[in-house]
Design an enzyme around this catalytic site. Structure first.
Site, PDB file in Angstrom:
ATOM      1  N   ASN A 149     -16.140  -6.419 -14.933  1.00 17.53           N
ATOM      2  CA  ASN A 149     -14.658  -6.405 -15.034  1.00 17.53           C
ATOM      3  C   ASN A 149     -14.087  -6.300 -13.626  1.00 17.53           C
ATOM      4  OD1 ASN A 149     -12.294  -3.827 -15.954  1.00 17.53           O
ATOM      5  ND2 ASN A 149     -11.984  -6.055 -16.133  1.00 17.53           N
ATOM      6  N   ASP A 173     -18.683  -2.805  -8.781  1.00 14.43           N
ATOM      7  CA  ASP A 173     -19.246  -4.137  -8.530  1.00 14.43           C
ATOM      8  C   ASP A 173     -20.040  -4.167  -7.238  1.00 14.43           C
ATOM      9  OD1 ASP A 173     -16.919  -3.812  -7.047  1.00 14.43           O
ATOM     10  OD2 ASP A 173     -16.283  -5.893  -7.286  1.00 14.43           O
ATOM     11  N   ASN A 190     -11.242  -8.106 -10.565  1.00 14.53           N
ATOM     12  CA  ASN A 190      -9.779  -8.256 -10.601  1.00 14.53           C
ATOM     13  C   ASN A 190      -9.279  -9.639 -10.998  1.00 14.53           C
ATOM     14  OD1 ASN A 190      -8.338  -5.651  -9.535  1.00 14.53           O
ATOM     15  ND2 ASN A 190     -10.223  -5.841  -8.367  1.00 14.53           N
ATOM     16  N   THR A 231       0.066 -31.758   6.685  1.00  9.84           N
ATOM     17  CA  THR A 231       0.278 -30.320   6.510  1.00  9.84           C
ATOM     18  C   THR A 231      -0.839 -29.707   5.666  1.00  9.84           C
ATOM     19  OG1 THR A 231       2.656 -30.625   6.653  1.00  9.84           O
ATOM     20  CG2 THR A 231       1.896 -28.600   5.601  1.00  9.84           C
ATOM     21  N   ASP A 245     -19.738 -10.782  -1.589  1.00  3.57           N
ATOM     22  CA  ASP A 245     -19.188 -11.183  -2.885  1.00  3.57           C
ATOM     23  C   ASP A 245     -17.798 -11.778  -2.668  1.00  3.57           C
ATOM     24  OD1 ASP A 245     -19.017  -9.555  -6.168  1.00  3.57           O
ATOM     25  OD2 ASP A 245     -18.161 -11.448  -5.436  1.00  3.57           O
ATOM     26  N   GLY A 262     -16.769   0.825  -5.209  1.00  6.55           N
ATOM     27  CA  GLY A 262     -16.492  -0.012  -6.372  1.00  6.55           C
ATOM     28  C   GLY A 262     -17.768  -0.285  -7.149  1.00  6.55           C
TER      29      GLY A 262
HETATM   30  N1  LIG Z   1     -15.215 -20.812 -13.288  1.00  6.81           N
HETATM   31  C1  LIG Z   1     -14.231 -20.314 -12.511  1.00  6.81           C
HETATM   32  N2  LIG Z   1     -13.058 -20.017 -13.046  1.00  6.81           N
HETATM   33  C2  LIG Z   1     -12.077 -19.478 -12.273  1.00  6.81           C
HETATM   34  N3  LIG Z   1     -12.162 -19.280 -10.941  1.00  6.81           N
HETATM   35  C3  LIG Z   1     -13.313 -19.614 -10.365  1.00  6.81           C
HETATM   36  C4  LIG Z   1     -14.402 -20.110 -11.114  1.00  6.81           C
HETATM   37  N4  LIG Z   1     -15.395 -20.348 -10.270  1.00  6.81           N
HETATM   38  C5  LIG Z   1     -14.960 -20.012  -9.074  1.00  6.81           C
HETATM   39  N5  LIG Z   1     -13.712 -19.567  -9.102  1.00  6.81           N
HETATM   40  C6  LIG Z   1     -12.976 -19.134  -7.905  1.00  6.81           C
HETATM   41  O1  LIG Z   1     -13.486 -17.850  -7.533  1.00  6.81           O
HETATM   42  C7  LIG Z   1     -12.400 -16.996  -7.223  1.00  6.81           C
HETATM   43  C8  LIG Z   1     -12.832 -15.582  -7.403  1.00  6.81           C
HETATM   44  O2  LIG Z   1     -13.267 -15.425  -8.738  1.00  6.81           O
HETATM   45  P1  LIG Z   1     -14.246 -14.191  -9.053  1.00  6.81           P
HETATM   46  O3  LIG Z   1     -15.393 -14.230  -8.133  1.00  6.81           O
HETATM   47  O4  LIG Z   1     -14.509 -14.183 -10.512  1.00  6.81           O
HETATM   48  O5  LIG Z   1     -13.288 -12.962  -8.631  1.00  6.81           O
HETATM   49  P2  LIG Z   1     -13.466 -11.430  -9.050  1.00  6.81           P
HETATM   50  O6  LIG Z   1     -14.933 -11.165  -9.103  1.00  6.81           O
HETATM   51  O7  LIG Z   1     -12.738 -10.702  -7.963  1.00  6.81           O
HETATM   52  O8  LIG Z   1     -12.788 -11.314 -10.390  1.00  6.81           O
HETATM   53  C9  LIG Z   1     -11.314 -17.464  -8.171  1.00  6.81           C
HETATM   54  O9  LIG Z   1     -10.042 -17.072  -7.669  1.00  6.81           O
HETATM   55  C10 LIG Z   1     -11.489 -18.972  -8.098  1.00  6.81           C
HETATM   56  O10 LIG Z   1     -10.861 -19.516  -6.953  1.00  6.81           O
HETATM   57  C1  LIG Z   2     -13.124  -4.196  -3.256  1.00  7.65           C
HETATM   58  C2  LIG Z   2     -12.962  -4.562  -4.719  1.00  7.65           C
HETATM   59  C3  LIG Z   2     -11.494  -4.744  -5.080  1.00  7.65           C
HETATM   60  C4  LIG Z   2     -13.684  -5.897  -4.983  1.00  7.65           C
HETATM   61  O1  LIG Z   2     -13.485  -6.247  -6.319  1.00  7.65           O
HETATM   62  P1  LIG Z   2     -13.220  -7.767  -6.801  1.00  7.65           P
HETATM   63  O2  LIG Z   2     -12.731  -8.539  -5.623  1.00  7.65           O
HETATM   64  O3  LIG Z   2     -14.543  -8.262  -7.275  1.00  7.65           O
HETATM   65  O4  LIG Z   2     -12.237  -7.665  -7.909  1.00  7.65           O
HETATM   66  C5  LIG Z   2     -13.637  -3.472  -5.606  1.00  7.65           C
HETATM   67  O5  LIG Z   2     -14.968  -3.320  -5.195  1.00  7.65           O
HETATM   68  C6  LIG Z   2     -12.933  -2.141  -5.540  1.00  7.65           C
HETATM   69  O6  LIG Z   2     -11.892  -1.954  -6.129  1.00  7.65           O
HETATM   70  N1  LIG Z   2     -13.558  -1.141  -4.798  1.00  7.65           N
HETATM   71  C7  LIG Z   2     -13.038   0.189  -4.730  1.00  7.65           C
HETATM   72  C8  LIG Z   2     -12.828   0.612  -3.289  1.00  7.65           C
HETATM   73  C9  LIG Z   2     -14.110   0.625  -2.463  1.00  7.65           C
HETATM   74  O7  LIG Z   2     -15.129   0.030  -2.885  1.00  7.65           O
HETATM   75  O8  LIG Z   2     -14.089   1.242  -1.366  1.00  7.65           O
HETATM   76  K   LIG Z   3     -16.636  -9.614  -7.926  1.00  9.41           K
END
Ligand SMILES: Nc1ncnc2c1ncn2[C@@H]1O[C@H](COP(=O)(O)OP(=O)(O)O)[C@@H](O)[C@H]1O
Ligand SMILES: CC(C)(COP(=O)(O)O)[C@@H](O)C(=O)NCCC(=O)O
Ligand SMILES: [K+]
Length: 245
Positions: free
Chosen positions: A8, A99, A10, A174, A119, A97
């Site tokens: 889960n 993740d 963001n 652009t 990541d 976090g």
């Molecule tokens: N199948 C997918 N659907 C939506 N976004 C994707 C997908 N694959 C890659 N992306 C890209 O990866 C970005 C980050 O997604 P993700 O890694 O899931 O973010 P998080 O782990 O923070 O939720 C998205 O904003 C999009 O640009």
């Molecule tokens: C840095 C993150 C927002 C990354 O999460 P994601 O981009 O995958 O949604 C997440 O690991 C988080 O909320 N961490 C808490 C603060 C920390 O790890 O210091």
């Molecule tokens: K992530």
């Protein structure tokens, strides 16, 4: 019976069934803002699992997920106190976090340590795992998505752009100029951070990328040795192996 793994984060919340042998074919994802009891019933209703490993960095959605899943076996929220197989070399472990922990578990198991796992998500995280293995901390920066809409929102004449591999550094429009700024600029950010992390680490870390934007950015960065889309889920699976019985 398999477990349910949940990443889960963001932007997207990913779901997968898994067992002690690996991640199974059954996968799904929802845009994280769309997580509601109704969406979960529609997405998870037909799945057969007992027990959930919940890796969440979105507390309000974690509550909805936990409430929805309580009737389907134990729900273990991944955190620094979980059995992760990692030492934690970090003064404020409660801040880490989930993740980032999942990525550290996954990279140590699949690629060894020392390691840097990057990541490319809503934020881009760089997490350092030293030999041990031990989670050591790292870097958080705005994700590539920030390069898509910031200028469109903050300037009169610049549009929101789709991020693609630029044709050249010298943009002839652009949009080309903005794509070069986004992709080459972002790769420069990653290259600089990798170089500084390496300088502070012992040994020669394996460098692994994951997350939605990993493939595009890693294409131009030979320093990234592996792109592993399933790394976070694999870390969550290994945490399930240790924490769900
Ligand atoms: N199948 C997918 N659907 C939506 N976004 C994707 C997908 N694959 C890659 N992306 C890209 O990866 C970005 C980050 O997604 P993700 O890694 O899931 O973010 P998080 O782990 O923070 O939720 C998205 O904003 C999009 O640009
Ligand atoms: C840095 C993150 C927002 C990354 O999460 P994601 O981009 O995958 O949604 C997440 O690991 C988080 O909320 N961490 C808490 C603060 C920390 O790890 O210091
Ligand atoms: K992530």
């Amino acid at each position: 019976m398999p477990w349910l793994l949940i990443d889960n984060s963001n932007t997207r919340t990913k779901f997968a069934l898994a067992d002690a042998t690996g991640i199974l074919e059954t996968r799904a994802w929802l845009p994280t803002p769309d997580i509601t009891p109704e969406a979960l019933a529609a997405t998870l209703g037909g799945l057969d699992f007992h027990g959930t490993l919940l890796c969440s960095v979105v507390p309000e959605k974690a509550r909805i997920l936990r409430d929805h899943l309580a009737a389907r076996g134990p729900v273990h929220p991944l955190n620094y106190q979980s059995d992760t197989g990692l030492a934690i070399d970090y003064p404020h472990p409660a801040q880490i976090g989930a993740d980032r922990l999942a990525n550290a578990i996954g990279v140590a198991a699949r690629y060894g340590a020392p390691a840097i796992v990057i990541d490319f998500g809503t934020a881009v995280t760089f997490d350092v795992v030293s030999a041990g293995p031990a989670y050591c901390g790292g870097v958080i920066a705005p994700g590539l998505g920030a390069m898509q809409d910031y200028l469109g929102k903050r300037t009169a004449l610049l549009p929101r752009i789709e991020i693609d591999e630029p044709r050249a550094a010298i943009g002839k429009s652009t949009v080309e100029a903005m794509q070069a700024g986004a992709v080459y600029g972002y790769r420069g950010l990653v290259r600089e951070i990798i170089s500084r992390l390496r300088a502070e680490m012992d040994g020669d870390p394996v460098i692994v990328a994951t997350g939605g934007d990993a493939a595009l950015i890693a294409r131009g960065l030979p320093a990234i040795q592996h792109v592993d889309p399933d790394l976070t889920l694999e870390g969550i699976r290994l945490a399930a192996l240790r924490n769900l019985h």
